[in-house]
Write a protein that holds these residues in place. Sequence first.
Motif, mmCIF file in Angstrom:
data_model
loop_
_atom_site.group_PDB
_atom_site.id
_atom_site.type_symbol
_atom_site.label_atom_id
_atom_site.label_comp_id
_atom_site.label_asym_id
_atom_site.label_seq_id
_atom_site.Cartn_x
_atom_site.Cartn_y
_atom_site.Cartn_z
ATOM 1 N N TYR A 140 1.379 14.497 -11.289
ATOM 2 C CA TYR A 140 1.229 13.051 -11.251
ATOM 3 C C TYR A 140 0.012 12.697 -10.393
ATOM 4 O O TYR A 140 -0.135 13.167 -9.277
ATOM 5 N N GLU A 141 -0.868 11.846 -10.947
ATOM 6 C CA GLU A 141 -2.142 11.567 -10.288
ATOM 7 C C GLU A 141 -2.234 10.145 -9.740
ATOM 8 O O GLU A 141 -3.324 9.631 -9.534
ATOM 9 N N GLY A 142 -1.088 9.513 -9.500
ATOM 10 C CA GLY A 142 -1.103 8.192 -8.899
ATOM 11 C C GLY A 142 -0.786 7.092 -9.897
ATOM 12 O O GLY A 142 -0.960 7.233 -11.115
ATOM 13 N N TRP A 143 -0.307 5.973 -9.365
ATOM 14 C CA TRP A 143 0.144 4.860 -10.190
ATOM 15 C C TRP A 143 -0.982 4.261 -11.032
ATOM 16 O O TRP A 143 -0.789 3.948 -12.196
ATOM 17 N N ASP A 178 0.851 -1.181 0.000
ATOM 18 C CA ASP A 178 0.000 0.000 0.000
ATOM 19 C C ASP A 178 0.890 1.235 0.000
ATOM 20 O O ASP A 178 1.830 1.342 0.786
ATOM 21 N N PHE A 179 0.582 2.171 -0.886
ATOM 22 C CA PHE A 179 1.374 3.386 -1.008
ATOM 23 C C PHE A 179 0.478 4.602 -0.805
ATOM 24 O O PHE A 179 -0.683 4.610 -1.210
ATOM 25 N N ARG A 217 7.209 -1.291 -9.739
ATOM 26 C CA ARG A 217 6.739 -0.169 -8.914
ATOM 27 C C ARG A 217 7.090 -0.395 -7.452
ATOM 28 O O ARG A 217 7.537 0.533 -6.750
ATOM 29 N N ASN A 218 6.912 -1.611 -6.982
ATOM 30 C CA ASN A 218 7.280 -1.930 -5.591
ATOM 31 C C ASN A 218 8.783 -1.758 -5.395
ATOM 32 O O ASN A 218 9.239 -1.230 -4.377
#
Length: 235
Positions: free
Chosen positions: A102-105, A2-3, A232-233
């Motif tokens: 940037y609006e999130g992954w 969780d990010f 991404r992780n």
Amino acid sequence: MDFENYPFPPIQEAVLDIFATLPVEVELEALSAFGNSVAKSFPHRKPRYKFSSKIRFNPEDSSQSSSDGTTTQTGWIYRTHQKERAVQARLDGFSYNRLPIYEGWKKFSDEARAHWNIYREFAAPQFVTSIGLRYINRVLIPMPFRDFREYCLLFPDFPRGIPTALSEFMMRLVGPSSKSEGPTSAVIVTFQPPNPGKAVLPLILDVQVTQPFSALPARNDDRIWSTFELLRNEK
């Protein structure tokens, strides 16, 4: 994992790369046709070039030494009206760029995947050779400050007697993942000169993670995007 999505992310540019092998018969016209299909959202078109050089050095007679350079168009870069997003269609692959904000992954990866699917229709990639994520962050550090490590732990240790005042600085770290056959990570820390009249130091944190493949079939879409989640992780 969780990010947290920050309300004011410092990301200046996020880049998602897919390098691929295309059929020999695919040429720039196919990539131009891709651009026509996305022109409503990405109306600004610019050629993408690759520069290569060759140097011949004669140690016995330097007058016989020479260098040659060639510039070859490898594709196109298409940008939105506000230039905050871009998609690259190239003969060696595909990239999706997101500039502030940037609006999130999820939104970023969903947009990239949708345009990758369009690219596949026109370019017909056969194999994916590597994928990567790159995030360029710009953090404004208020000045004066006593210790750079209050804001970034990546900083060199100076031997005793060496002046610690810096006008330029860059540190680059490259290393493999702890996992077998995992990605390679590269981290660059540097700073830009402060703007006159502004008491802030722009810190640049550039993080890039790359996963090579021997020859992953481009139709194996689920594996491509599940690997992006792992990247991404890692990032």
